[in-house]
Scaffold this motif. Structure first.
Motif, PDB file in Angstrom:
ATOM      1  N   ARG A  14     -34.643  -5.545   5.761  1.00 15.15           N
ATOM      2  CA  ARG A  14     -33.549  -5.994   6.626  1.00 15.15           C
ATOM      3  C   ARG A  14     -33.251  -4.920   7.662  1.00 15.15           C
ATOM      4  NH1 ARG A  14     -28.147  -4.856   5.844  1.00 15.15           N
ATOM      5  NH2 ARG A  14     -28.654  -4.103   3.742  1.00 15.15           N
ATOM      6  N   VAL A  15     -33.170  -5.300   8.943  1.00 17.16           N
ATOM      7  CA  VAL A  15     -32.862  -4.346  10.010  1.00 17.16           C
ATOM      8  C   VAL A  15     -31.392  -3.966   9.934  1.00 17.16           C
ATOM      9  CG1 VAL A  15     -32.728  -4.004  12.495  1.00 17.16           C
ATOM     10  CG2 VAL A  15     -34.666  -5.250  11.515  1.00 17.16           C
ATOM     11  N   ILE A  16     -31.122  -2.663   9.873  1.00 14.89           N
ATOM     12  CA  ILE A  16     -29.735  -2.207   9.840  1.00 14.89           C
ATOM     13  C   ILE A  16     -29.327  -1.478  11.115  1.00 14.89           C
ATOM     14  CG2 ILE A  16     -29.627  -2.081   7.332  1.00 14.89           C
ATOM     15  CD1 ILE A  16     -30.046   0.949   7.571  1.00 14.89           C
ATOM     16  N   ALA A  17     -30.310  -1.001  11.889  1.00 12.52           N
ATOM     17  CA  ALA A  17     -29.996  -0.323  13.155  1.00 12.52           C
ATOM     18  C   ALA A  17     -31.283  -0.200  13.953  1.00 12.52           C
ATOM     19  CB  ALA A  17     -29.389   1.059  12.903  1.00 12.52           C
ATOM     20  N   ARG A  18     -31.136  -0.162  15.273  1.00 14.80           N
ATOM     21  CA  ARG A  18     -32.285   0.118  16.136  1.00 14.80           C
ATOM     22  C   ARG A  18     -31.776   0.745  17.417  1.00 14.80           C
ATOM     23  NH1 ARG A  18     -33.593  -5.667  16.176  1.00 14.80           N
ATOM     24  NH2 ARG A  18     -35.634  -5.004  15.393  1.00 14.80           N
ATOM     25  N   GLY A  19     -32.677   1.425  18.125  1.00 16.23           N
ATOM     26  CA  GLY A  19     -32.252   2.068  19.358  1.00 16.23           C
ATOM     27  C   GLY A  19     -33.419   2.728  20.066  1.00 16.23           C
ATOM     28  N   SER A  20     -33.104   3.405  21.173  1.00  8.16           N
ATOM     29  CA  SER A  20     -34.091   4.173  21.934  1.00  8.16           C
ATOM     30  C   SER A  20     -33.917   5.654  21.627  1.00  8.16           C
ATOM     31  CB  SER A  20     -33.921   3.936  23.438  1.00  8.16           C
ATOM     32  OG  SER A  20     -34.205   2.593  23.765  1.00  8.16           O
ATOM     33  N   GLY A  21     -35.020   6.377  21.598  1.00  7.90           N
ATOM     34  CA  GLY A  21     -34.965   7.806  21.356  1.00  7.90           C
ATOM     35  C   GLY A  21     -34.950   8.590  22.648  1.00  7.90           C
ATOM     36  N   THR A  22     -35.024   9.910  22.523  1.00 11.23           N
ATOM     37  CA  THR A  22     -35.042  10.810  23.673  1.00 11.23           C
ATOM     38  C   THR A  22     -36.478  11.140  24.028  1.00 11.23           C
ATOM     39  OG1 THR A  22     -32.933  11.782  23.022  1.00 11.23           O
ATOM     40  CG2 THR A  22     -34.292  13.047  24.546  1.00 11.23           C
ATOM     41  N   ASN A  23     -36.828  10.953  25.307  1.00  8.23           N
ATOM     42  CA  ASN A  23     -38.176  11.237  25.789  1.00  8.23           C
ATOM     43  C   ASN A  23     -38.122  12.493  26.659  1.00  8.23           C
ATOM     44  OD1 ASN A  23     -40.860  11.066  26.414  1.00  8.23           O
ATOM     45  ND2 ASN A  23     -40.683   9.286  27.747  1.00  8.23           N
ATOM     46  N   ASP A  24     -38.122  13.657  25.993  1.00  5.20           N
ATOM     47  CA  ASP A  24     -38.029  14.944  26.684  1.00  5.20           C
ATOM     48  C   ASP A  24     -39.433  15.386  27.088  1.00  5.20           C
ATOM     49  OD1 ASP A  24     -37.718  17.561  27.512  1.00  5.20           O
ATOM     50  OD2 ASP A  24     -36.371  18.119  25.892  1.00  5.20           O
ATOM     51  N   TRP A  25     -39.716  15.347  28.398  1.00  7.52           N
ATOM     52  CA  TRP A  25     -41.062  15.646  28.887  1.00  7.52           C
ATOM     53  C   TRP A  25     -41.523  17.066  28.558  1.00  7.52           C
ATOM     54  CZ3 TRP A  25     -39.677  13.791  34.499  1.00  7.52           C
ATOM     55  CH2 TRP A  25     -39.442  12.413  34.472  1.00  7.52           C
ATOM     56  N   CYS A  26     -40.595  17.955  28.299  1.00 12.15           N
ATOM     57  CA  CYS A  26     -40.966  19.357  28.061  1.00 12.15           C
ATOM     58  C   CYS A  26     -41.551  19.583  26.668  1.00 12.15           C
ATOM     59  CB  CYS A  26     -39.739  20.264  28.232  1.00 12.15           C
ATOM     60  SG  CYS A  26     -39.046  20.275  29.892  1.00 12.15           S
ATOM     61  N   ARG A  27     -41.458  18.598  25.777  1.00  6.55           N
ATOM     62  CA  ARG A  27     -41.810  18.838  24.384  1.00  6.55           C
ATOM     63  C   ARG A  27     -43.222  18.384  24.011  1.00  6.55           C
ATOM     64  NH1 ARG A  27     -36.940  17.688  20.343  1.00  6.55           N
ATOM     65  NH2 ARG A  27     -38.011  19.404  19.258  1.00  6.55           N
ATOM     66  N   TYR A  28     -43.994  17.946  25.004  1.00  9.44           N
ATOM     67  CA  TYR A  28     -45.387  17.584  24.755  1.00  9.44           C
ATOM     68  C   TYR A  28     -46.165  17.752  26.064  1.00  9.44           C
ATOM     69  CZ  TYR A  28     -43.505  13.237  26.674  1.00  9.44           C
ATOM     70  OH  TYR A  28     -42.858  12.313  27.466  1.00  9.44           O
ATOM     71  N   PRO A  29     -47.488  17.886  25.996  1.00  8.36           N
ATOM     72  CA  PRO A  29     -48.284  18.067  27.223  1.00  8.36           C
ATOM     73  C   PRO A  29     -48.313  16.798  28.066  1.00  8.36           C
ATOM     74  CG  PRO A  29     -49.478  18.813  25.259  1.00  8.36           C
ATOM     75  CD  PRO A  29     -48.288  18.040  24.783  1.00  8.36           C
ATOM     76  N   PRO A  30     -48.723  16.936  29.328  1.00  5.76           N
ATOM     77  CA  PRO A  30     -48.783  15.756  30.194  1.00  5.76           C
ATOM     78  C   PRO A  30     -49.821  14.757  29.702  1.00  5.76           C
ATOM     79  CG  PRO A  30     -49.845  17.644  31.233  1.00  5.76           C
ATOM     80  CD  PRO A  30     -49.150  18.155  30.021  1.00  5.76           C
ATOM     81  N   GLY A  31     -49.540  13.473  29.930  1.00  8.21           N
ATOM     82  CA  GLY A  31     -50.498  12.430  29.621  1.00  8.21           C
ATOM     83  C   GLY A  31     -50.431  11.871  28.220  1.00  8.21           C
ATOM     84  N   TRP A  67     -36.925   3.050  17.951  1.00  8.12           N
ATOM     85  CA  TRP A  67     -36.921   3.167  16.493  1.00  8.12           C
ATOM     86  C   TRP A  67     -36.141   2.003  15.883  1.00  8.12           C
ATOM     87  CZ3 TRP A  67     -32.072   3.322  14.493  1.00  8.12           C
ATOM     88  CH2 TRP A  67     -31.040   3.779  15.325  1.00  8.12           C
ATOM     89  N   THR A  68     -36.493   1.708  14.649  1.00  3.61           N
ATOM     90  CA  THR A  68     -35.797   0.671  13.889  1.00  3.61           C
ATOM     91  C   THR A  68     -35.592   1.165  12.466  1.00  3.61           C
ATOM     92  OG1 THR A  68     -36.898  -1.040  15.199  1.00  3.61           O
ATOM     93  CG2 THR A  68     -35.825  -1.744  13.159  1.00  3.61           C
ATOM     94  N   ALA A  69     -34.384   1.039  11.956  1.00  3.87           N
ATOM     95  CA  ALA A  69     -34.081   1.411  10.571  1.00  3.87           C
ATOM     96  C   ALA A  69     -33.973   0.145   9.737  1.00  3.87           C
ATOM     97  CB  ALA A  69     -32.780   2.206  10.498  1.00  3.87           C
ATOM     98  N   TYR A  70     -34.607   0.177   8.561  1.00  5.57           N
ATOM     99  CA  TYR A  70     -34.655  -0.979   7.677  1.00  5.57           C
ATOM    100  C   TYR A  70     -34.006  -0.642   6.327  1.00  5.57           C
ATOM    101  CZ  TYR A  70     -38.244  -2.809  10.850  1.00  5.57           C
ATOM    102  OH  TYR A  70     -38.930  -3.261  11.945  1.00  5.57           O
ATOM    103  N   ALA A  71     -33.503  -1.669   5.692  1.00  5.47           N
ATOM    104  CA  ALA A  71     -33.018  -1.553   4.312  1.00  5.47           C
ATOM    105  C   ALA A  71     -33.985  -2.285   3.405  1.00  5.47           C
ATOM    106  CB  ALA A  71     -31.618  -2.148   4.191  1.00  5.47           C
TER     107      ALA A  71
END
Length: 402
Positions: free
Chosen positions: A244-261, A272-276
């Motif tokens: 059962r879905v209990i919550a869902r949303g968008s996360g943070t896409n911080d470009w500095c935390r991974y290489p380009p591409g 993301w989606t949280a389930y029970a």
């Protein structure tokens, strides 16, 4: 002519600093390593003259006068010798060398931070095409560079030679961009200076010597330059959880935390989606992928925080055009959790910084503006700096797609 004040100071780390326009997040700065210094321009503001951190004043004297003027070069030398900080009035109009340096720095910024996104409709820049123009600009800025910088220009040329034949064909087409002839001649000079040879370079030299002028044959740029991998947009198409879905949303896409591409640059590329499952709780994370992927068994990870708890890292696996991962959540069944999700590449990640969503949106707006300028015939006389050849090709491909 408009003027601005320039402050020259001696810093505690034994560098001489020339204050310039303020810059914000890392991805809003165009940076260039030059002989004895690092120059920085704000990407989102007027180009103008750069800020500088000078760690070797002797080396920097080979170009300081040509970028900032003789008075500034003398003031830097005086401050380095123990004089007090100085404040000078500089003309706002950059010198020819300063303009070329700003363009080279912006090109390196585009190679690292261009916000490629299928979701946002911002196409990728063809890397070989951008790389060849950067090699040409490196030769144009040779006065600024030390031996390592000149070597980087030769390496750029060798690495991106795949785009040379298409560039020659573009130059011989009915409507080549106005800067293309100059770029090709700089590439020829750069190859000659570096002692490079090969079939593609010989064809370039022959084309430049013959110079028969453009033909009337139209050219399909989308076919001329190899397209980047198309997106299938499979994200969300194959959920495996049955709870059962209990919550869902968008996360943070911080470009500095991974290489380009690695990840689509859109703000909502992370979801993301949280389930029970009875009393148990689980989170599933999906991230829209870009064209690149880690090598050597390294994977992207999601950093999940529940109600401000320490982060729990969830490994992500690549499946077609989406990164996915799941993990059990240790939370009471009776509560609705507050969940934050970010994306990173372990080992690359510099650590979470400030939430720079407004700056990221400003960069997207800049990319869209530059593509709009690039889509006009031969670029725009008012555009400064002019669009890169890779931007013109990308803008043309977008027009042909619609």
């Amino acid at each position: 002519m408009p003027e601005r004040r320039c402050v020259i100071t001696w810093a505690e780390d034994r560098t001489v600093r020339i204050a310039g326009p303020s810059a914000g997040a890392t991805f809003t700065r165009a940076v260039l390593d030059v002989a004895g210094a690092v120059l920085t321009w704000p990407v989102l503001g007027p180009t103008g003259l750069p800020a500088a951190e000078i760690h070797d004043v002797g080396q920097a004297q080979q170009w300081l006068w040509a970028v900032y003027g003789e008075r500034t070069a003398a003031a830097v030398d005086a401050v380095a010798s123990g004089a007090s900080a100085d404040e000078l009035t500089l003309p706002e109009q950059p010198t020819t060398l300063a303009e070329s340096a700003a363009r080279l720095a912006l090109g390196h910024w585009a190679a690292r931070w261009w916000p490629t996104s299928h979701l946002d409709g911002i196409p990728a820049l063809e890397p070989d095409l951008l790389g060849l123009e950067l090699a040409a600009l490196t030769l144009e800025c040779q006065q600024l560079l030390d031996n390592s910088g000149e070597l980087e220009g030769a390496e750029l040329l060798q690495e991106h030679l795949a785009a040379l034949d298409p560039l020659i064909r573009w130059q011989q087409s009915a409507a080549p961009p106005r800067q293309l002839d100059r770029v090709l001649r700089l590439i020829d000079d750069a190859a000659d200076n570096a002692g490079l040879d090969g079939e593609a370079l010989r064809r370039l030299r022959s084309a430049l010597e013959q110079d028969h002028g453009p033909t009337t044959t139209p050219l399909d740029l989308a076919e001329l330059f190899v397209r980047q991998q198309e997106f299938a947009l499979a994200a969300g198409s194959r959920r495996t959880a049955t709870g059962r879905v209990i919550a869902r949303g968008s996360g943070t896409n911080d470009w500095c935390r991974y290489p380009p591409g690695f990840v689509d640059a859109a703000e909502d590329a992370v979801s993301w989606t949280a389930y029970a499952f009875g009393a148990g709780r689980r989170i599933e994370v999906e991230v829209v992928a870009d064209i690149a992927a880690p090598t050597g068994g390294v994977h992207l990870a999601a950093e999940v925080r529940v109600d401000g708890s320490p982060p729990n890292r969830v490994p992500l696996a690549r499946r077609d055009d989406v990164w996915t991962g799941r993990a059990d959540l240790d939370i009471p069944a009776s509560t609705t959790p507050g969940i934050d999700v970010g994306i990173l590449l372990p080992g690359f990640d510099p650590g979470p910084g400030a939430d720079d969503r407004a700056a990221r949106e400003a960069v997207r707006a800049l990319a869209r503006h530059r593509l709009g300028v690039a889509a006009t015939p031969h670029g725009s006389e008012a555009a400064h700096p002019d669009p890169f050849l890779a931007e013109i090709a990308a803008a043309t491909a977008v027009e042909e797609d619609f």
